[in-house]
Structure formats: C-alpha cells, structure tokens
Design an enzyme around this catalytic site. Structure first.
Site, PDB file in Angstrom:
ATOM      1  N   ASP A  70      17.081 -38.384  45.552  1.00 16.48           N
ATOM      2  CA  ASP A  70      16.837 -37.218  46.544  1.00 16.48           C
ATOM      3  C   ASP A  70      18.186 -37.470  47.690  1.00 16.48           C
ATOM      4  O   ASP A  70      18.737 -38.379  47.281  1.00 16.48           O
ATOM      5  CB  ASP A  70      15.527 -37.218  47.178  1.00 16.48           C
ATOM      6  CG  ASP A  70      15.075 -38.902  47.683  1.00 16.48           C
ATOM      7  OD1 ASP A  70      15.973 -39.790  47.566  1.00 16.48           O
ATOM      8  OD2 ASP A  70      13.852 -39.063  47.746  1.00 16.48           O
TER       9      ASP A  70
ATOM     10  N   HIS B 214       4.324 -39.948  48.669  1.00 14.76           N
ATOM     11  CA  HIS B 214       5.507 -39.069  47.734  1.00 14.76           C
ATOM     12  C   HIS B 214       6.502 -40.225  46.991  1.00 14.76           C
ATOM     13  O   HIS B 214       6.454 -41.223  47.400  1.00 14.76           O
ATOM     14  CB  HIS B 214       6.343 -38.493  49.028  1.00 14.76           C
ATOM     15  CG  HIS B 214       7.101 -39.175  49.986  1.00 14.76           C
ATOM     16  ND1 HIS B 214       7.179 -39.134  51.124  1.00 14.76           N
ATOM     17  CD2 HIS B 214       8.045 -40.074  49.827  1.00 14.76           C
ATOM     18  CE1 HIS B 214       7.965 -39.694  51.733  1.00 14.76           C
ATOM     19  NE2 HIS B 214       8.515 -40.368  50.886  1.00 14.76           N
TER      20      HIS B 214
ATOM     21  N   GLU C  56       6.629 -34.324  48.192  1.00 15.72           N
ATOM     22  CA  GLU C  56       5.399 -34.464  49.263  1.00 15.72           C
ATOM     23  C   GLU C  56       3.892 -33.927  48.758  1.00 15.72           C
ATOM     24  O   GLU C  56       4.170 -33.330  47.536  1.00 15.72           O
ATOM     25  CB  GLU C  56       5.762 -33.656  50.413  1.00 15.72           C
ATOM     26  CG  GLU C  56       6.972 -34.033  51.127  1.00 15.72           C
ATOM     27  CD  GLU C  56       6.940 -35.109  52.178  1.00 15.72           C
ATOM     28  OE1 GLU C  56       6.000 -36.038  51.805  1.00 15.72           O
ATOM     29  OE2 GLU C  56       7.530 -35.418  53.176  1.00 15.72           O
TER      30      GLU C  56
HETATM   31  C1  GLP Z   1      11.801 -41.751  51.479  1.00 13.51           C
HETATM   32  C2  GLP Z   1      12.427 -41.776  50.133  1.00 13.51           C
HETATM   33  C3  GLP Z   1      11.752 -42.346  49.088  1.00 13.51           C
HETATM   34  C4  GLP Z   1      11.208 -43.426  49.695  1.00 13.51           C
HETATM   35  C5  GLP Z   1      10.384 -43.611  50.797  1.00 13.51           C
HETATM   36  C6  GLP Z   1       9.845 -44.899  51.326  1.00 13.51           C
HETATM   37  O1  GLP Z   1      11.154 -40.918  51.986  1.00 13.51           O
HETATM   38  N1  GLP Z   1      12.816 -40.607  49.935  1.00 13.51           N
HETATM   39  O2  GLP Z   1      12.273 -42.218  47.789  1.00 13.51           O
HETATM   40  O3  GLP Z   1      10.345 -44.171  48.574  1.00 13.51           O
HETATM   41  O4  GLP Z   1      11.337 -43.075  51.719  1.00 13.51           O
HETATM   42  O5  GLP Z   1      10.569 -45.538  52.050  1.00 13.51           O
HETATM   43  P1  GLP Z   1      10.582 -47.081  52.648  1.00 13.51           P
HETATM   44  O6  GLP Z   1      11.099 -47.928  51.348  1.00 13.51           O
HETATM   45  O7  GLP Z   1      11.594 -47.122  53.770  1.00 13.51           O
HETATM   46  O8  GLP Z   1       9.285 -47.255  53.080  1.00 13.51           O
END
Ligand code: GLP
Length: 252
Positions: free
Chosen positions: A73, A144, A149
């Site tokens: 993404d 997600h 979402e």
């Molecule tokens: C973002 C990304 C996801 C990721 C998520 C969790 O929203 N688009 O791919 O898995 O955050 O993030 P974190 O690893 O900082 O908790």
C-alpha cells in the site's frame, strides 16, 4: 510452533526475536528461490525484520539481486519524496541497503493522477511477475491488512481506500500532526493478498493481542478483514509474547 486452525503460529519472547525469526523465514525464501516475488509491508512492526534482513545481506551475503517486490500500500495523495511515504520507508529500511534491482521494486504510486488506471496496472504487474510467492503482513488494530479496512465485503483488487478514524489515529504517531495523515490510501485488495502462495503475518505488543486472537479464532467476516487468513492454505503468524497473550485462553 503450534498449528492452530491450520495456521502455523510462532510465539517469540521479544520483539527482537520475533523480528529475527521473520527475517529468517523471508531469508529462507530468498535462498531457496532467488528469483522470488515478495509482497512487503510497512508500519512499525516490520522495522526489526528489515534491519535483520539488511544484516543478513551485509554479513551473510543474502542476495536480493533477482528478487521482485510489491508493497501492499501507499498513502494517497502523498509524494514519494515525503518522509512519511511508504516509498521513503522502504528505501530507508531496506532498499537502499541491499543489492535489489530498483526496476524490480513496485509500490503503488501515491501521486497517480488516474487512480483507477494505477490500480489496474498494479494488479497487471503482479500477474506479469507470476504472482506473489511470499507476502509479509502486519495488522491494524481493527484487523486491517494492507489498508483493507473493515467493510461489508472483502475488497478484491488494488483499490483506493478511505482510511477509518481509528487507522488515522493509530498512524498519526508517524506524522507531525493528525491533520497531516492522508485520508486515503491505495492498497492491494484482500483478493490480491490471499492469492500469495505463502503469507507471514507479524505482530507485537499487547495492543495487538485482541485482534490476533480474533484473527485466528473469530468468525471469518469482512468486518474483521484479517480473519480471511483462516481460509489461506499457508499462513504463518510470527508473534511476540504480548501479541500472543490472548491466545493462551485457547491453547491447551
Ligand atoms: C498500516 C499499514 C499496515 C500495517 C499497519 C500496522 O496501517 N498500512 O500494512 O500492518 O499499519 O502498523 P504497525 O506495524 O505500525 O502497528
């Protein structure tokens, strides 16, 4: 390692050990199939894994030269050059430190003028590369994966997503202020993700414990997108003890 609901679940004592194990799984994929197509994730969770992969490249000769990558993404709209972009993140944490061929790197273009076309082309590029061999995932607090979402149905392909308030809030820690967080993102769809041959999902910290238990044991439904992983034939969870805490209720 335990097999739960047909999925492999590793619980490591610490974030460092979780990261090392995840890097070993990715490293093994690269060594066994040097021309693998990797699906890559961003966020705070995989930072340690990328650090270890860089170390493996520098000290053990892990060779990225034939690897192709597709990131899950990118924020929209956001310039690549912004230090909050996932393009910047990937360059900073991995790509600038290993011998990957820059032409083989793919990240959705957060500056695309024709969004529909960008999404269609991204899917075509994945197909042309032969599909994803190993997809690395993190997980949002609301389940997600990528930026898919909670919805009324599972999104099939790469698409433009409206980020929900919870995600904007959670990701605001990487921005100067919450107002700077883009309200949209381009994300591979759930359909694109689960077509990967193998999936490795990383999670750490007590704030992920509830969603990890729900992902593994909950009903499969688009309102908790990560539950779809129960239907995938080759998923590995790599967790730290805190993220696995709620599983104890279930593990005998
Ligand atoms: C973002 C990304 C996801 C990721 C998520 C969790 O929203 N688009 O791919 O898995 O955050 O993030 P974190 O690893 O900082 O908790």
């Amino acid at each position: 390692m335990k097999i739960i609901n047909g999925m492999k679940v590793y619980v490591e004592p610490s974030y460092e050990e979780m990261s090392t194990l995840a890097a070993r799984l990715v490293g093994a994929q690269i060594r066994l199939e040097p021309n693998s197509v990797l699906g890559l994730a961003t966020g705070g969770t995989p930072v340690g894994m990328y650090k270890e992969l860089v170390r493996m490249h520098k000290e053990e000769g892990l060779d990225f030269s034939k690897i192709t990558t597709f990131n899950l993404d990118e924020y929209y709209p956001l310039s690549r050059e912004s230090d909050q972009s996932y393009y910047y993140y990937m360059t900073d944490h991995l790509f600038s430190h290993v011998n990957i061929n820059k032409d083989q790197i793919h990240i959705p273009n957060g500056e695309a003028k024709e969004v529909e076309l960008e999404c269609i082309n991204y899917e075509k590029k994945i197909q042309k590369a032969g599909g994803i061999d190993l997809q690395v995932l993190g997980i949002g607090n609301n389940g997600h994966i990528g930026f898919n979402e909670p919805e009324e149905s599972f999104a099939k392909r790469t698409h433009l997503v409206d980020l929900v308030e919870d995600t904007i809030q959670a990701n605001s820690r990487f921005f100067d202020s919450i107002d700077d967080v883009p309200k949209q993102a381009l994300s591979m769809g759930i359909g694109s993700i689960i077509k990967a041959k193998k999936i490795v999902l990383l999670a750490n910290g007590s704030h992920k414990a509830k969603i990890i238990a729900e992902t593994i044991y909950g009903d499969v439904r688009p309102q908790v997108p990560s539950t779809i992983l129960q239907f995938h034939p080759d998923v590995t969870f790599v967790l730290d003890a805190e993220a696995a805490a709620e599983l104890k209720k279930y593990i005998k």
